[in-house]
Motif scaffolding. Structure first.
Motif, PDB file in Angstrom:
ATOM      1  N   ASP A 171      -4.935   3.755   5.519  1.00 45.65           N
ATOM      2  CA  ASP A 171      -4.096   3.651   4.412  1.00 45.65           C
ATOM      3  C   ASP A 171      -4.503   3.716   3.203  1.00 45.65           C
ATOM      4  OD1 ASP A 171      -1.479   2.456   6.017  1.00 45.65           O
ATOM      5  OD2 ASP A 171      -3.050   1.344   6.717  1.00 45.65           O
TER       6      ASP A 171
ATOM      7  N   ILE B  15      -4.069   6.724  -0.009  1.00 46.94           N
ATOM      8  CA  ILE B  15      -3.917   6.243  -1.491  1.00 46.94           C
ATOM      9  C   ILE B  15      -4.940   7.106  -2.186  1.00 46.94           C
ATOM     10  CG2 ILE B  15      -4.276   4.429  -3.208  1.00 46.94           C
ATOM     11  CD1 ILE B  15      -3.141   2.487  -0.954  1.00 46.94           C
TER      12      ILE B  15
ATOM     13  N   LYS C 199       2.756   1.737  -8.769  1.00 47.56           N
ATOM     14  CA  LYS C 199       1.179   1.500  -9.068  1.00 47.56           C
ATOM     15  C   LYS C 199       0.808   0.018  -9.080  1.00 47.56           C
ATOM     16  CE  LYS C 199       0.274   5.896 -11.372  1.00 47.56           C
ATOM     17  NZ  LYS C 199      -0.169   6.747 -12.526  1.00 47.56           N
TER      18      LYS C 199
ATOM     19  N   VAL D 246       0.455  -1.035  -5.326  1.00 44.04           N
ATOM     20  CA  VAL D 246      -0.809  -0.318  -4.894  1.00 44.04           C
ATOM     21  C   VAL D 246      -2.006  -1.059  -5.237  1.00 44.04           C
ATOM     22  CG1 VAL D 246      -2.153   1.788  -4.690  1.00 44.04           C
ATOM     23  CG2 VAL D 246       0.436   1.970  -4.504  1.00 44.04           C
TER      24      VAL D 246
ATOM     25  N   LEU E 235       0.904  -1.225   0.030  1.00 39.45           N
ATOM     26  CA  LEU E 235       0.038  -0.074  -0.090  1.00 39.45           C
ATOM     27  C   LEU E 235       0.823   1.336  -0.001  1.00 39.45           C
ATOM     28  CD1 LEU E 235      -2.799  -1.085   2.822  1.00 39.45           C
ATOM     29  CD2 LEU E 235      -2.986  -1.062   0.304  1.00 39.45           C
TER      30      LEU E 235
ATOM     31  N   SER F  33       3.784   1.512  -1.138  1.00 37.32           N
ATOM     32  CA  SER F  33       4.794   1.211  -2.373  1.00 37.32           C
ATOM     33  C   SER F  33       4.835   2.201  -3.531  1.00 37.32           C
ATOM     34  CB  SER F  33       4.551   0.188  -3.319  1.00 37.32           C
ATOM     35  OG  SER F  33       5.420   0.154  -4.369  1.00 37.32           O
TER      36      SER F  33
END
Length: 213
Positions: A41, A45, A20, A23, A15, A17
């Protein structure tokens, strides 16, 4: 996607990172495993990628999860999305549904649903009605009548590539008293020519809630 065997620490790494792909994988794991403890979290994002059109599926998944979690911090973002009032947009529909779920005071409350119905565009109205089926909402008979009459006037109720806008309302009606107005509404759904809607209506006629998301 199957239930995750990854540790919470491993999911957290995905999450946060910068990649993409990581994610996307992390968000899917959170959604499919209903890991509400990652709400903060995934909210971060969403804020990071809200304007990134290539991440719309991630944003869609996050909004659905935060709606289920009744995550109040996301309300300003959901309001912003709904106020843009995109006509046919999955993120907008998810935002409207999440907004109704988060703001709903109790199982009888349809105040936010009715507010969003006034936006009068497909995606917002679809999401608002869909939230009623998700949460098995039980409005008063007066409110049921007002909402059904609003939906009767909405056109078009279905467009190519999209579900019928009445689906959420049809599911919610499983738990309602089957007065004449509700019976007529469900009968209209049965006769709509849309097989998915007709199936949902048939379940509700038998007072059985169908699954909707």
């Amino acid at each position: 996607m199957a239930k995750s065997t990854l540790s919470n620490e491993a999911i957290k790494e995905l999450l946060i990172s910068e990649k993409k792909a990581d994610v996307r994988k992390g968000v899917k794991l959170v959604l499919n495993n209903t890991l509400i403890n990652f709400a903060d979290d995934v909210f971060d994002i969403l804020r990071r990628y809200l304007k990134d059109e290539k991440m719309w599926e991630v944003n869609y998944d996050i909004i659905r999860l935060l709606g289920q979690a009744r995550y109040e911090k996301v309300i300003p973002i959901l309001d912003e999305i709904c106020n843009q009032n995109e006509d046919h947009d999955m993120v907008t529909s998810a935002a409207a549904a999440a907004l109704c779920r988060i703001k709903r005071a109790n199982i009888n409350d349809v105040q936010e649903v009715q507010r969003l119905l006034t936006f009068d565009n497909f995606a917002v109205v679809d999401g608002a009605l869909r939230s009623m089926g998700m949460d098995k909402v039980l409005p008063s008979e007066n409110k049921i009548g007002e909402i059904i009459n609003s939906v009767k006037e909405f056109e078009p109720k279905i467009e190519k590539g999209y579900a019928d806008i009445r689906e959420g309302l049809a599911v919610a009606s499983a738990g309602w008293t089957k007065n004449e107005l509700v019976k007529n509404f469900l009968d209209d759904c049965l006769k709509s020519g849309d097989s998915a809607l007709a199936k949902l209506a048939k379940s509700s006629i038998n007072s059985k809630y169908a699954q909707i998301d």
